[in-house]
Structures are given as C-alpha cells and as structure tokens.
Design a protein around this motif. Structure first.
Motif, PDB file in Angstrom:
ATOM      1  N   LEU G  23       0.640  -1.271  -0.060  1.00 57.94           N
ATOM      2  CA  LEU G  23       0.042  -0.002   0.107  1.00 57.94           C
ATOM      3  C   LEU G  23       0.837   1.179  -0.182  1.00 57.94           C
ATOM      4  N   VAL G  24       1.900   1.267   0.853  1.00 59.42           N
ATOM      5  CA  VAL G  24       2.726   2.527   1.008  1.00 59.42           C
ATOM      6  C   VAL G  24       3.633   2.552  -0.546  1.00 59.42           C
ATOM      7  N   ALA G  25       4.129   1.513  -1.041  1.00 56.55           N
ATOM      8  CA  ALA G  25       4.650   1.519  -2.165  1.00 56.55           C
ATOM      9  C   ALA G  25       3.729   2.115  -3.387  1.00 56.55           C
ATOM     10  N   ARG G  26       2.422   1.619  -3.382  1.00 58.17           N
ATOM     11  CA  ARG G  26       1.718   2.317  -4.345  1.00 58.17           C
ATOM     12  C   ARG G  26       1.363   3.774  -4.187  1.00 58.17           C
ATOM     13  N   GLU G  27       1.234   4.337  -2.954  1.00 58.62           N
ATOM     14  CA  GLU G  27       0.950   5.544  -2.486  1.00 58.62           C
ATOM     15  C   GLU G  27       2.351   6.379  -3.005  1.00 58.62           C
ATOM     16  N   LYS G  28       3.227   5.862  -2.918  1.00 64.84           N
ATOM     17  CA  LYS G  28       4.715   6.648  -3.292  1.00 64.84           C
ATOM     18  C   LYS G  28       4.521   6.821  -4.965  1.00 64.84           C
ATOM     19  N   LYS G  29       4.317   5.743  -5.555  1.00 72.44           N
ATOM     20  CA  LYS G  29       4.387   5.694  -6.849  1.00 72.44           C
ATOM     21  C   LYS G  29       3.217   6.881  -7.501  1.00 72.44           C
ATOM     22  N   TYR G  30       1.833   6.651  -6.880  1.00 81.45           N
ATOM     23  CA  TYR G  30       0.917   7.595  -7.167  1.00 81.45           C
ATOM     24  C   TYR G  30       1.301   8.907  -6.952  1.00 81.45           C
ATOM     25  N   SER G  31       1.824   9.420  -5.669  1.00 83.71           N
ATOM     26  CA  SER G  31       2.083  10.746  -5.608  1.00 83.71           C
ATOM     27  C   SER G  31       3.500  11.241  -6.599  1.00 83.71           C
ATOM     28  N   GLN G  32       4.179  10.522  -6.866  1.00 84.93           N
ATOM     29  CA  GLN G  32       5.497  10.841  -7.692  1.00 84.93           C
ATOM     30  C   GLN G  32       4.924  10.970  -9.174  1.00 84.93           C
ATOM     31  N   GLU G  33       3.763  10.175  -9.558  1.00 86.95           N
ATOM     32  CA  GLU G  33       3.204  10.517 -10.623  1.00 86.95           C
ATOM     33  C   GLU G  33       2.706  11.864 -10.854  1.00 86.95           C
ATOM     34  N   LEU G  34       1.940  12.377  -9.804  1.00 83.77           N
ATOM     35  CA  LEU G  34       1.150  13.430  -9.921  1.00 83.77           C
ATOM     36  C   LEU G  34       2.134  14.633  -9.809  1.00 83.77           C
ATOM     37  N   GLN G  35       3.357  14.396  -8.766  1.00 84.12           N
ATOM     38  CA  GLN G  35       4.451  15.231  -8.798  1.00 84.12           C
ATOM     39  C   GLN G  35       5.111  15.770 -10.273  1.00 84.12           C
ATOM     40  N   ARG G  36       5.063  14.517 -11.085  1.00 81.18           N
ATOM     41  CA  ARG G  36       5.754  14.798 -12.283  1.00 81.18           C
ATOM     42  C   ARG G  36       4.847  15.537 -13.130  1.00 81.18           C
TER      43      ARG G  36
END
Lengths: 94, 94, 94, 94, 94, 94, 94, 94, 94, 94
Positions: G23-36
């Motif tokens: 869950l935490v890994a998916r959160e990080k990925k999701y966050s970084q996509e939105l940041q990019r």
C-alpha cells in the motif's frame, strides 16, 4: 451537597488601583465569611494563574448561584461549576 | 503540598467481568489505603461520569507520579494533574 | 432542584442485535418510570444525533448520580451535567 | 416545534449603569411577554454564569430568528441554537 | 424551512466489502429520492473528505430527524444540524 | 466551482451608528450585485447569530479572495472557506 | 490554482505487514506521478508525525477531490484542504 | 539547535506482554544512547501520564525526524514538535 | 532547512490609516527582500482571511526567530511554526 | 522538583513605550536572578511567538507560585504549569 468550582479572574487593567485594592479586599472578606459559615470548605490557588479551584457545600443550586453571583469580583470572573457526588471509595463518607 | 487530579476511567468493555470486578475492588482498596495514610485527602465523584476530582497531599512530584502510576486502573485512566498553592483567602491555612 | 443533562449514546456496533434491542427497551422503560415519578421532567432528541437534552428534578447530587449511573445504557453513554438555578425572568417560578 | 438555545451575556463594562439597568429591565419584560405567549416555555439560569439554557416553541426558523434578534440584549449575547425533536421515550408526547 | 447539515461518514473498515457496497448504493438511492421530493435541495462533497454539506427543506424538526435517522449510513455518520433563516440580503427570498 | 463560506460579523460597538448603517447598506448592495451576477448563489442566516452560511460559484481561488476581501464588512468579519466538489449522489449535477 | 493540504496517516496496526508495504509503495508511486505531472508541486514531512503538508495545483475542486480520493492511503487518512490565493507580496507571482 | 518534543504513548492493550516489555526495553536503550550522544539532552515524565516532555539538540529537521521516527515506540506515539530559539534572558547562552 | 509558518494578521482598527499603510508597505518590502534572498521561498494568501501560509528556508531556529520577530507587522500577528523534513516521496529532493 | 512552564506574553499595545521597556528590563533582571539562584534552570524562546518554555526547580508549589506571580510581566502573561517527575530512562537522574 458539594459543587466543584473553577474561578478565573480578569480585572480590567484600566481599573483605578485603589478601586481594585478595595474590590480584592471585599472579595477576601466575603470569601472568608462563607468559609467560616461552612459554605465554602475548600479554596486552592492554581499555581501560576489568577484562578482557584474551590468546593462549595450548599443546600441547593439556587443557593449556590446566589453565593457565586454575590462575589464582589463576579463581574470580572469566568466561573465553571461541576456537581459532585459521594465517591464509593471515600472513607470520610462511609 | 497539594495537587488537583482529574481521573477519567474507561475500562475496555471486552474485559472479562470477573477481572473487571477484581480490578475495581483492588482500586478501591488502594485508594482507601492512601486516604488513610493522608496522601489522598479528597475524592469526589463527578456526577453522571465515571470520573473523579481528587486532591493529593505529597512530598514531591516523584512521589505523586509513583502513587498515580501504581493505581490498579492506571492503564485504563486518563489523568490530568494541576499543581495547587495556598490561597491567600484560605482561613484554614492562616 | 434542576440539572441540565446532555447524553450521547454510542452502542458498540458489535453488540448482538437482540441484546441491543433488549437494552434499548429497558432504557425506555427506566426513563419513563423516572418521568412518571417527576424526576425526569423533560427529554428532547437532538435532531440528527443519537443524543438527548434532558432536565432532571432531584433532591441532591447523590440522587442524580444514582439515577444516571442506573441507566441501562450508562456504560455506552457520554454524559455532561450542568446545574441550573431559577432564572429571575422565569414567570413560572415567581 | 422546539429549539434549545444557550445564551451567554457580556454587557460591556463601560456601559453607563443607568443604561445597563434599563436594558436589563427591557430584556426581562420582553422575555416574560414571550413566555406568556407560549413562545419561550422554559428558561433556566446556568449556575455561576451570566447565561441561560432556554427552550423556544415556534412555527418556523424565521420566527425563531426574529424573536432572538429582537432581544434587547442581542448585541451583547453569544447565542447557540440546537433543533430538538420529540424523543421516542417522552411520555408527555405520546 | 431550511436546515444546514454536515455529515461525516466512517464506515468500519472490517465491514464486508459487499455489504459496504450495498449500503452505499442504498444511501445513494435514499438520497436521490429525497432530492427528487424536494426535501434535500442541496448536497456537496467536502473536498478531500468522506463528508458532505447539505441543505434540507422540511416542515418540522421532527420530520428532519425522521429523514436523517432513516439514512442507511446513519449508524456510521456523525451529523451536525444548524437551523437557517432567510437572510435579509437574499434576492431569491424577496 | 463552488466554495462554502461561513461569515461571522462583529461590528465594533463604538462605531458611529450612522457609519454602521451606511456600512451595512453597502454590504447588502454588494452582496445583491454578486447574487445577481451568479457569483453568490446561496446565502442563509444562521439562526440566533450575526452570521451566514453562503455558497460562492467562481472561476478561481484568486477570484474568490478578491470578492470576499472586497466585502464592505470584511474588516469586521471572521471568514472560513471550504472547497466543495460535485457529490456523486447529486441529481442536479448528473 | 493552489490548494494547501494536510494529510495525517493512520494505517490500522492489524493490517498484514506485506499488504501495508504494498500500500505504501503504491502511495509513493501515485504521489510521484502527480508530482511529475505538475499537479502536486510540494510535499513536506511534518517532523515527528506520520503526516505531510502538501500543495496541489489543479484546474478545479472536482479535479482536486478526484486526485485526493484516488490516493491508495485515502481510506486511512484524515485530510484537510485550504484554498490558496496569490499573495500580494509574492515576487514569483508578479 | 533545540526542539521541544511532547510524546504521548499508547501501547495497544492487546499487545502480548512479553512483546510489550521487549519494546519498552528497546525504547529505553535507544533513548539512553541518544542521551549519551548529546542528541537528547532532557527528558521528563509528565506526572500522572504515560507521556514525556523532551528537548532534542540536532543539526537539522531531517536529523530530528530520523531520530524520532526511529523510536521503537514511534508507531504507538503521538508526537508534537515545537522549534526553540535562544531566549534573550538566558544566562547560559550569553 | 524548511519551516512551515502560518501568520494571522490583526491590525488594531484604531491605528491611524496612514500609519497602517506605512506599516503594510514596510511589511511588503521586508517580505520581498527575504524572498529575493531565498529565505522565504513560498507565500500564499489563505482565501477569505487576512492570513498566509509560508515556507521559510533557514540555517537555524535562531535565524528563523530573528527573521519572524523582525517583521514590521510582528506585534499584530499570531504566528505558528511547524518544522518540516524531506518527504521520502518528494521527487525534487531525491 | 521540576515544573514545566509555558508563558505567553501580551503587553497591551497602549502601554507607554518607556514603561514597556522598563517593564521588560525588570523582567529580564528578575529572570536572570532566578536563573543564577538555580531556581529557573531552563528558558527557551518559542520560535515566532512572544512566549517561552521554561523549567523551574523549586521546593514546593507555594514557592513556585510566589516566583511566578512575582514576575514583573505577570499581569500581562498567560501561564500554564505542568508538574514533572524523573523519567525512568533519564541517564542524568540515575
């Protein structure tokens, strides 16, 4: 019948110092009369604050409001009252 | 030296009733021993709540923490301590 | 002597529905007996909440705590009590 | 239709005492007229505070706001209104 | 007569996902029926929260409590109701 | 795009009554112009308070701040803004 | 258009550690996509807490709610959103 | 550079007692290593609570977050950090 | 090292308008100098309030206090500071 | 015996600047005398606020109240005191 009372005092800074002293002296006299009459069995200063925790022993809520609203500092106080009952572990009450 | 203490009790509902009764009985015994020793001069039930207002009379803050953290119900309590000083109007103290 | 009481109910969702119904029925019976006895003159539902504002009419704070702690739902309630006095403008009281 | 109202009064200390007395007298008259008209069935003093808990019985929220904002002390009050419904345990309502 | 309502939803995470979906679907249906009936004229999601601000248009506080306590998600909601009156500047009302 | 706004007004009591009336009149005019322009679709009085709940419909947060900070009563208001999104159950939006 | 967001995370302790990590890994990925994508220009950890202050840059409140409610950790978060406007002293904006 | 930290501990009651003891022992060891390293110059128990006030001395906020989130009890703590500066009256700093 | 700062401004209404304008102009100049120096990288207006969320980038807590207490509006502000650390998901920091 | 003290200062803006400076100078002198006497071992500025966190080391609560109420700025301070006990992990105390 006991009631727990917290009183926070805030005398307006613009009050004339003589009036202030006279007010505080009347408050002390009033408080000590009620203590002697057994109506105000406990009063403690809250450390660092112009405030006290008190316990009143009265016959009714009407009597309590009369005593509290008669405080010379009443217009300058924030008061919060909590009703108390005998605690089942209290050795003094059993 | 006096301290004002508010204790709010919340025993988990899933606790076995026999364990609960035993815990409450131990709490009562512990409280009454401290009352008899003069360490816990006042305890009142707050009306309508599983809570009390108490006053402790101890030599130090370390002693107070030892007494409070030794309460059988300590793990199920929310405790708030307020230090008290002698009130200048208190007739008992003067 | 009147006291204002707010009660917020939170029955644990995991309670067996039959136990829950039985508890709520006992609460209603208990409340109505106190209403008929004149001890609980007012009860209103707070709109949108599982909560009520009530007024109790009792002889003492000990009696009030006995009545409140005897509520079948007491273990699932948050209760807050405020002492009331006669209002100087109240036409019913004068 | 009932509404629970808490009113906290704070008349500015710098108000001329005669104006203050006149204001308080008008407030009392206004309140008693609404009580006699059945619009304000309950009013209780909160012990130790310049505040009351009241219950109003009105036809609409517009009517309630008109009554409250017409209080002579309205500019010096903090008012909080809570809508009430019939409680399923209320014997007076069934 | 309008009432402002804030609803915060907290469905227990341990609820079976199928039950949860069924509950949410029933809630939506119930809400849309009340909207079509003109009882629930406004509903907005609060951004970032599982919560809404709504406005209800009802005949009485009893009707409002019936509507709210009938919400399929009612046992999992925290609801706060504020009564509204016509605003003197509202062009729609004048 | 909708925003929920709560405004609490506190005009200083020492303000000259004529200035006060003129200020309130300008506020009303300003509000009604924004209502007519479709920017301020809802405004309700909170019963018993000098406060309102409003909904604004704007293109951007900059536009919203410009509208709110232009209120004649802005210096005497406490304002709290909550962003709103379309609710999935809203029949008007689907 | 900017929005300030505070997120407080509370993953239930009983969650399986592997699920938690995923869950935490998916959160990080999701966050970084939105940041990019420029949607989530700032994210800071609040020292000592499992919480962050973030700034989002979106076209609308609906878009913001879609982004936030799509967070893998959304069901375990308490989120509070504050709308932002250009500050008149901001040198970057002028 | 100093930071004031309040830590409130709430170990879940269902945790196995041996795990709990092991966790508390690791916490103590971790704390004392940081104290010996000069990173955690002060720690006091808050009387009556499972909580402490501490002062940390670190090079950066990143270092502070690393130290705090590394606490063995971190998942069971509520932590609040306040940044401190030299006080102009502090004789130790001048 | 980043710190999150919320500033709420309340200039006393009795301040002379010319003094007020002069104060606000000095505040703007001071703020923009710190922005140009890289010390105050972000400043946003909170919509509807005379308040801002800012981020400061400083070498130490002493430096931060010096910058904040040097604000021309400092005597009329309520300031709350929260220390920030690098977020593990922040793409700008990794 | 240690006590944690938070002091928030609010000197009335209408105070004559010379009186203010004189008051602040007396406060500093008073504080430094108590620091030198070992009664006030720690004082830190809270960043961004006219406030401090302090630790006092006294023989009794009466002594503490005497020291605090003797502060030249006492009439302009909000003070909150928390009693401290030795922490079981404190290496300095064991």
């Amino acid at each position: 019948m006991y009631f727990h009372v917290r009183m926070d005092v805030a005398i307006p800074p613009e009050l004339d110092p003589r009036q202030r002293d006279e007010l505080v002296a009347r408050e002390k006299k009033y408080s000590q009369e009620l203590q002697r009459a057994g109506k105000w069995p406990h009063i403690w200063r809250i450390v660092g604050e112009y405030a006290n925790f008190s316990v009143f022993d009265v016959e009714s809520t009407d009597e309590l409001h009369t005593l509290l609203s008669g405080l010379p500092l009443f217009p300058h106080m924030k008061i919060h009252v909590t009703p108390l009952a005998t605690h089942p572990s209290d050795i003094a009450a059993h």
